[in-house]
Design a protein around this motif. Structure first.
Motif, PDB file in Angstrom:
ATOM      1  N   ARG A   1      52.455  41.803 142.472  1.00 29.94           N
ATOM      2  CA  ARG A   1      51.309  41.562 143.463  1.00 29.94           C
ATOM      3  C   ARG A   1      50.033  41.174 142.703  1.00 29.94           C
ATOM      4  O   ARG A   1      49.238  40.376 142.825  1.00 29.94           O
ATOM      5  CB  ARG A   1      51.001  42.852 144.367  1.00 29.94           C
ATOM      6  CG  ARG A   1      52.271  43.203 145.236  1.00 29.94           C
ATOM      7  CD  ARG A   1      51.971  44.293 145.820  1.00 29.94           C
ATOM      8  NE  ARG A   1      52.809  44.683 147.176  1.00 29.94           N
ATOM      9  CZ  ARG A   1      54.163  45.052 147.169  1.00 29.94           C
ATOM     10  NH1 ARG A   1      54.675  45.233 145.936  1.00 29.94           N
ATOM     11  NH2 ARG A   1      55.011  45.216 148.001  1.00 29.94           N
ATOM     12  N   HIS A   2      49.847  41.993 141.470  1.00 21.80           N
ATOM     13  CA  HIS A   2      49.023  41.874 140.517  1.00 21.80           C
ATOM     14  C   HIS A   2      48.961  40.407 140.122  1.00 21.80           C
ATOM     15  O   HIS A   2      47.952  39.506 139.899  1.00 21.80           O
ATOM     16  CB  HIS A   2      48.707  42.413 139.269  1.00 21.80           C
ATOM     17  CG  HIS A   2      47.974  42.081 138.184  1.00 21.80           C
ATOM     18  ND1 HIS A   2      46.708  42.126 138.344  1.00 21.80           N
ATOM     19  CD2 HIS A   2      48.261  41.378 137.066  1.00 21.80           C
ATOM     20  CE1 HIS A   2      45.920  41.747 137.326  1.00 21.80           C
ATOM     21  NE2 HIS A   2      47.046  41.234 136.458  1.00 21.80           N
TER      22      HIS A   2
ATOM     23  N   TRP B   1      46.116  33.255 141.932  1.00 21.56           N
ATOM     24  CA  TRP B   1      45.132  32.773 143.044  1.00 21.56           C
ATOM     25  C   TRP B   1      43.563  32.712 142.362  1.00 21.56           C
ATOM     26  O   TRP B   1      43.051  31.726 142.855  1.00 21.56           O
ATOM     27  CB  TRP B   1      45.464  33.495 144.147  1.00 21.56           C
ATOM     28  CG  TRP B   1      44.610  33.047 145.414  1.00 21.56           C
ATOM     29  CD1 TRP B   1      43.334  33.410 145.745  1.00 21.56           C
ATOM     30  CD2 TRP B   1      44.982  31.985 146.538  1.00 21.56           C
ATOM     31  NE1 TRP B   1      42.922  32.612 147.126  1.00 21.56           N
ATOM     32  CE2 TRP B   1      44.072  31.742 147.533  1.00 21.56           C
ATOM     33  CE3 TRP B   1      46.275  31.321 146.673  1.00 21.56           C
ATOM     34  CZ2 TRP B   1      43.913  30.928 148.498  1.00 21.56           C
ATOM     35  CZ3 TRP B   1      46.419  30.698 147.534  1.00 21.56           C
ATOM     36  CH2 TRP B   1      45.406  30.453 148.550  1.00 21.56           C
ATOM     37  N   LEU B   2      43.228  33.580 142.283  1.00 19.36           N
ATOM     38  CA  LEU B   2      41.729  34.086 141.829  1.00 19.36           C
ATOM     39  C   LEU B   2      41.431  33.007 140.700  1.00 19.36           C
ATOM     40  O   LEU B   2      40.191  32.457 140.618  1.00 19.36           O
ATOM     41  CB  LEU B   2      41.160  35.328 141.617  1.00 19.36           C
ATOM     42  CG  LEU B   2      41.307  36.091 143.159  1.00 19.36           C
ATOM     43  CD1 LEU B   2      40.947  37.683 142.762  1.00 19.36           C
ATOM     44  CD2 LEU B   2      40.256  35.220 144.043  1.00 19.36           C
TER      45      LEU B   2
ATOM     46  N   CYS C   1      41.069  41.471 133.733  1.00 20.43           N
ATOM     47  CA  CYS C   1      41.542  40.948 134.987  1.00 20.43           C
ATOM     48  C   CYS C   1      42.146  42.124 135.824  1.00 20.43           C
ATOM     49  O   CYS C   1      41.813  42.173 136.985  1.00 20.43           O
ATOM     50  CB  CYS C   1      42.735  39.944 134.872  1.00 20.43           C
ATOM     51  SG  CYS C   1      43.507  39.187 136.177  1.00 20.43           S
ATOM     52  N   TYR C   2      42.870  42.737 135.009  1.00 24.90           N
ATOM     53  CA  TYR C   2      43.635  43.812 136.307  1.00 24.90           C
ATOM     54  C   TYR C   2      42.723  45.133 136.453  1.00 24.90           C
ATOM     55  O   TYR C   2      43.025  45.594 137.485  1.00 24.90           O
ATOM     56  CB  TYR C   2      44.947  44.377 135.318  1.00 24.90           C
ATOM     57  CG  TYR C   2      44.579  45.244 133.956  1.00 24.90           C
ATOM     58  CD1 TYR C   2      43.956  46.436 134.362  1.00 24.90           C
ATOM     59  CD2 TYR C   2      45.161  44.786 132.947  1.00 24.90           C
ATOM     60  CE1 TYR C   2      44.081  47.359 132.941  1.00 24.90           C
ATOM     61  CE2 TYR C   2      45.093  45.595 131.657  1.00 24.90           C
ATOM     62  CZ  TYR C   2      44.573  46.949 131.653  1.00 24.90           C
ATOM     63  OH  TYR C   2      44.330  47.656 130.687  1.00 24.90           O
TER      64      TYR C   2
ATOM     65  N   ALA D   1      37.849  42.129 142.624  1.00 24.64           N
ATOM     66  CA  ALA D   1      38.307  41.161 143.515  1.00 24.64           C
ATOM     67  C   ALA D   1      39.819  40.814 143.354  1.00 24.64           C
ATOM     68  O   ALA D   1      40.597  40.772 144.508  1.00 24.64           O
ATOM     69  CB  ALA D   1      37.739  39.777 143.162  1.00 24.64           C
ATOM     70  N   VAL D   2      40.443  41.128 142.271  1.00 21.77           N
ATOM     71  CA  VAL D   2      41.835  41.028 142.098  1.00 21.77           C
ATOM     72  C   VAL D   2      42.766  42.107 142.598  1.00 21.77           C
ATOM     73  O   VAL D   2      43.806  41.979 143.207  1.00 21.77           O
ATOM     74  CB  VAL D   2      42.165  40.925 140.481  1.00 21.77           C
ATOM     75  CG1 VAL D   2      43.577  40.932 140.389  1.00 21.77           C
ATOM     76  CG2 VAL D   2      41.718  39.732 139.916  1.00 21.77           C
TER      77      VAL D   2
END
Length: 447
Positions: free
Chosen positions: A324-325, A331-332, A345-346, A350-351
Motif C-alpha cells: 500500500r505504501h 501515485w504521488l 516519503c514514508y 499525504a502518502v
C-alpha cells in the motif's frame, strides 16, 4: 543415486549452452544494478564494518572497495544484493535465486583469478542446482516460514564453487550435503535488516561448505531425502516431486524463468506500482477517493499480514515491503525510486493518507502475482481501470538487454564518469576475460 549424487553428476558433466551463458550475464548485471545504490545503506555499513574489521585479502567488497577474505566478501556482497530488494525473483518458488550464489562464487573466482568463462559456467550450474532443490521444497517450505533462498542459496553457492574449482563428484556430494544440513533463515526477518544478513550469511555458508569439502570434511549422502534430512525437515511436499524435478536438469533451464525488477521494491508490489503509473496520466487532476487492487490471493494475505504487523512503515525496509505504501508513493511522486522508501516519503502525511485508502481484493483467477488490476475511484464518482497480465520484467514481459544497462546507469550515479558504461561492456564480454578481476576491480565508487 541420492539427490546430492544426482546434482553432483549434473554439475560435473553438463555443458552450458550459449543462450544460458548470455542469460547468466544478464543476471550478473541485474545484481550489480541491485547493489550499486546500496553501499551507504545503514545495514550494509554495519555488516561491512563487522565482517571486515580483521582485514584479509583475496576478494573485495563491491562499491566500497574493501580488500578482505572471500568469506567476508561473500557475506557483505550478498547483503548488498538483497538490501534494496532490487534483485531477481524466481516467482514459482518465491525466491531470489542469484543473491546468495553469485557473491560466493565471484569471491572465490576473484581469489583464484578465474576466467570469466569459468565464472559464468559455474554460476549457471549453481543456480540450476539451487532452483531444482527449491522446486522440490516450495511452496510449503515458504509457507512454514522459511526464506526460500536461505534454505537453498547455500546449496547453489556450494554447487557453483565446486564447479569453479573442479571438484570431483565425491567431494561435490559432500559440499552439497554440508550446505543442505546447514540451511537457515526465517521469513519473519522481512522488513528488517536481518533479511539482508540472511542472504549474506547464506552465501558465506555455501562457500564454507565448499571449502570444508575440499579439505575432506564429510556430509551424509542422503542429506536431502534421508530420515530427518532437508526434505523432511523443511517442507510438506510430496516425495513424488523429487525425481521429476531432477530429471529436467540440463534439459529445461529454470534460470530463464527469472523476473528482473525495474523498480527497487519487493516483487509483489511491482504489478500494483506499474498499474498506478499507467493510470496516473489519465487522472487529469481528479482527486483519488479510493484505490482497489485485484491480486493473487497470496498477495492479499501477505500485504494484509504486513500491514497488521508493521502498522505504518517505520524504516526503509518496512516501506519496501508495504504494498500500500509503494502504490501511494508512486501515485504521488509519479515514479518509483529508492526515494519512495526513504524516511521523507514514508512519513509524508499525504502518502500515509492515501495508503489508508488502498484496498486489496483476492482474485482466484490470478494464478501468480505476475499480474493484477487496479480500479481508481475519484471523488467525483468516476473510475479508471488498468489490468496487466505480466508486469515488466517477468518472463512473459522480458526486460531487454539495453534496458538492463539503462537501469544500472540510473542507479550508478556515484560512480566515476564513464565507469558505468565500462562495467556494462565488461559484463557483456565476461566470457572473453582471462581474469574476473578485470570486472571486480571496476566495482568501486571512489576509484
Amino acid at each position: 543415486m541420492t539427490v546430492s549424487e544426482t546434482l553432483a553428476r549434473f554439475l560435473h558433466a553438463t555443458t552450458v549452452p550459449d543462450d544460458v551463458l548470455h542469460e547468466t550475464k544478464r543476471l550478473i548485471l541485474n545484481q550489480l544494478k541491485a547493489s550499486v545504490g546500496a553501499a551507504d545503506h545503514p545495514a550494509i555499513r554495519i555488516l561491512h564494518d563487522w565482517a571486515t574489521e580483521h582485514g584479509g585479502t583475496g576478494a573485495s567488497v563491491h562499491w566500497l572497495g574493501t580488500a578482505t577474505t572471500p568469506q567476508s566478501a561473500a557475506m557483505v556482497n550478498g547483503a548488498l544484493y538483497e538490501v534494496l530488494d532490487f534483485h531477481d525473483t524466481y516467482i514459482p518458488c518465491f525466491m531470489h535465486a542469484v543473491s546468495a550464489v553469485l557473491p560466493a562464487v565471484l569471491a572465490l573466482a576473484e581469489a583464484r583469478r578465474s576466467s570469466g568463462a569459468d565464472l559464468l559456467r559455474a554460476l549457471a550450474l549453481g543456480i540450476e542446482a539451487e532452483l531444482a532443490v527449491a522446486t522440490i521444497l516450495m511452496p510449503t517450505g515458504y509457507y512454514r516460514g522459511a526464506v526460500p533462498a536461505g534454505l537453498t542459496g547455500g546449496v547453489g553457492a556450494a554447487a557453483a564453487c565446486s564447479v569453479l574449482a573442479g571438484l570431483d563428484e565425491a567431494r561435490m556430494v559432500h559440499a552439497l550435503g554440508i550446505a543442505m544440513c546447514t540451511a537457515f533463515g526465517l521469513y519473519a526477518s522481512v522488513g528488517s535488516m536481518t533479511l539482508s544478513y540472511i542472504t549474506g550469511a547464506t552465501a558465506r555458508s555455501g562457500l564454507s561448505a565448499f571449502e570444508l569439502a575440499t579439505r575432506g570434511f564429510t556430509a551424509p549422502a542422503t542429506a536431502f531425502e534421508g530420515d530427518r534430512g532437508m526434505f523432511q525437515a523443511q517442507c510438506d511436499e510430496d516425495r513424488a516431486k523429487i525425481a521429476p524435478a531432477l530429471a529436467t536438469l540440463g534439459r529445461e533451464w529454470r534460470l530463464f524463468g527469472q523476473t528482473y525488477k525495474v523498480v527497487p521494491t519487493e516483487t509483489i508490489t511491482h504489478g500494483p506500482v506499474e498499474c498506478v503509473l499507467a493510470v496516473l496520466p489519465r487522472a487529469a487532476g481528479r482527486t483519488v477517493d479510493r484505490m482497489t487492487f485485484h491480486v493473487n490471493p497470496l498477495v492479499q494475505s501477505i500485504a494484509d499480514e504486513r500491514r497488521d504487523r508493521f502498522g505504518a512503515p517505520s524504516s526503509e525496509s518496512e516501506a519496501t515491503f508495504d504494498l500500500r505504501h509503494c502504490a501511494a508513493a508512486a501515485w504521488l511522486a509519479g515514479y518509483f525510486t529508492t526515494a519512495q522508501t526513504a524516511p521523507a516519503c514514508y512519513t509524508d502525511p499525504a502518502v500515509l493518507a492515501l495508503r489508508d485508502r488502498i484496498g486489496l481484493i483476492a482474485d482466484d483467477a490470478r494464478a501468480t502475482f505476475e499480474g493484477c488490476a487496479l480500479d481508481v475511484r475519484f471523488t467525483d464518482g468516476s473510475v479508471e481501470r488498468h489490468d496487466i497480465t505480466y508486469f515488466l520484467g517477468t518472463p512473459g514481459n522480458r526486460v531487454p538487454d539495453a534496458m538492463l544497462g539503462r537501469l544500472f546507469r540510473d542507479y550508478a550515479g556515484a560512480l566515476p564518469p564513464g565507469r558505468a558504461d565500462t562495467i556494462i561492456d565488461t559484463v557483456w564480454t565476461l566470457d572473453r576475460l582471462p581474469d574476473v578481476r578485470s570486472l571486480t576491480d571496476l566495482l568501486r565508487i571512489d576509484a
